[in-house]
Motif scaffolding. Structure first.
Motif, PDB file in Angstrom:
ATOM      1  N   UNK A  24       0.848  -1.195   0.000  1.00 31.03           N
ATOM      2  CA  UNK A  24       0.000   0.000   0.000  1.00 31.03           C
ATOM      3  C   UNK A  24       0.884   1.245   0.000  1.00 31.03           C
ATOM      4  N   UNK A  25       0.325   2.415  -0.290  1.00 35.59           N
ATOM      5  CA  UNK A  25       1.127   3.641  -0.256  1.00 35.59           C
ATOM      6  C   UNK A  25       1.779   3.910   1.102  1.00 35.59           C
ATOM      7  N   UNK A  26       1.193   3.408   2.176  1.00 30.67           N
ATOM      8  CA  UNK A  26       1.789   3.621   3.497  1.00 30.67           C
ATOM      9  C   UNK A  26       2.867   2.588   3.831  1.00 30.67           C
ATOM     10  N   UNK A  27       3.092   1.615   2.924  1.00 22.95           N
ATOM     11  CA  UNK A  27       4.135   0.617   3.140  1.00 22.95           C
ATOM     12  C   UNK A  27       3.637  -0.709   3.667  1.00 22.95           C
ATOM     13  N   UNK A  28       2.344  -0.816   3.983  1.00 20.05           N
ATOM     14  CA  UNK A  28       1.812  -2.093   4.448  1.00 20.05           C
ATOM     15  C   UNK A  28       1.833  -3.100   3.314  1.00 20.05           C
ATOM     16  N   UNK A  29       2.258  -4.307   3.629  1.00 18.62           N
ATOM     17  CA  UNK A  29       2.356  -5.356   2.616  1.00 18.62           C
ATOM     18  C   UNK A  29       1.319  -6.423   2.894  1.00 18.62           C
ATOM     19  N   UNK A  30       0.679  -6.895   1.839  1.00 18.10           N
ATOM     20  CA  UNK A  30      -0.260  -7.997   1.946  1.00 18.10           C
ATOM     21  C   UNK A  30      -0.062  -8.917   0.749  1.00 18.10           C
ATOM     22  N   UNK A  39      -6.861  -4.942   6.720  1.00 19.31           N
ATOM     23  CA  UNK A  39      -5.708  -4.964   7.639  1.00 19.31           C
ATOM     24  C   UNK A  39      -5.457  -6.321   8.293  1.00 19.31           C
ATOM     25  N   UNK A  40      -6.445  -7.201   8.306  1.00 15.75           N
ATOM     26  CA  UNK A  40      -6.211  -8.515   8.916  1.00 15.75           C
ATOM     27  C   UNK A  40      -5.291  -9.379   8.052  1.00 15.75           C
ATOM     28  N   UNK A  41      -4.981  -8.924   6.843  1.00 12.88           N
ATOM     29  CA  UNK A  41      -4.076  -9.683   5.987  1.00 12.88           C
ATOM     30  C   UNK A  41      -2.745  -8.985   5.756  1.00 12.88           C
ATOM     31  N   UNK A  42      -2.484  -7.889   6.458  1.00 15.24           N
ATOM     32  CA  UNK A  42      -1.187  -7.240   6.347  1.00 15.24           C
ATOM     33  C   UNK A  42      -0.147  -8.155   6.978  1.00 15.24           C
ATOM     34  N   UNK A  43       0.987  -8.267   6.315  1.00 18.38           N
ATOM     35  CA  UNK A  43       2.045  -9.147   6.811  1.00 18.38           C
ATOM     36  C   UNK A  43       3.277  -8.376   7.251  1.00 18.38           C
ATOM     37  N   UNK A  59       4.342 -13.353  10.617  1.00 18.90           N
ATOM     38  CA  UNK A  59       3.047 -12.839  10.162  1.00 18.90           C
ATOM     39  C   UNK A  59       2.699 -13.395   8.781  1.00 18.90           C
ATOM     40  N   UNK A  60       3.681 -13.430   7.901  1.00 22.68           N
ATOM     41  CA  UNK A  60       3.432 -13.968   6.562  1.00 22.68           C
ATOM     42  C   UNK A  60       3.169 -15.465   6.631  1.00 22.68           C
ATOM     43  N   UNK A  61       3.956 -16.173   7.409  1.00 23.09           N
ATOM     44  CA  UNK A  61       3.781 -17.624   7.536  1.00 23.09           C
ATOM     45  C   UNK A  61       2.388 -17.958   8.083  1.00 23.09           C
ATOM     46  N   UNK A  62       1.949 -17.222   9.103  1.00 25.77           N
ATOM     47  CA  UNK A  62       0.621 -17.450   9.687  1.00 25.77           C
ATOM     48  C   UNK A  62      -0.483 -17.128   8.679  1.00 25.77           C
TER      49      UNK A  62
END
Length: 125
Positions: A24-30, A39-43, A59-62
């Motif tokens: 995302x533009x704020x740097x959140x990765x999903x 947001x529940x899928x941000x890693x 977080x990514x693994x989960x």
């Protein structure tokens, strides 16, 4: 918009989520553009952590386990989306792998590299 068929009922789940991500533009990765904004899928956040750390992180693994076990939570997988097409291709690759024929996949990928232009935009894989 045409909605793609549901994921096959197999033991593979969403293969695309494990092979590419969205930032995302704020740097959140999903893991998927169709989960963008959930947001529940941000890693992780690439402004706060390294990409290597996020990619190898818990977080990514989960999240990948969650997608594999519960299937994709998205109500749609548009037929023009990357996830839909990547899952189709990755399932074909997996079928070849299970038959011991990855050498054919490697040859196919090599032939594609020779004829396709080098990607010049982040939306191209």
């Amino acid at each position: 918009m045409r909605v793609a068929d549901a994921m096959p009922d197999d033991d593979l789940g969403c293969l695309a989520a494990g092979w590419f991500g969205e930032v995302t533009p704020s740097g959140d990765m999903l893991p998927c553009s169709d989960l963008y904004g959930d947001p529940s899928f941000y890693i992780g956040n690439i402004a706060e952590d390294s990409l290597d750390g996020i990619w190898a992180g818990e977080m990514r693994r989960a999240m990948l386990d969650r997608v594999r076990v519960k299937r994709c939570p998205s109500r749609r997988c548009p037929s023009n989306g990357r996830g839909h097409h990547l899952n189709r291709v990755f399932r074909q690759v997996e079928a070849f792998r299970r038959c011991g024929r990855l050498d054919e996949v490697a040859r196919w990928a090599g032939e594609l590299r020779r004829v396709l232009p080098v990607p010049e935009h982040s939306f191209f894989l």
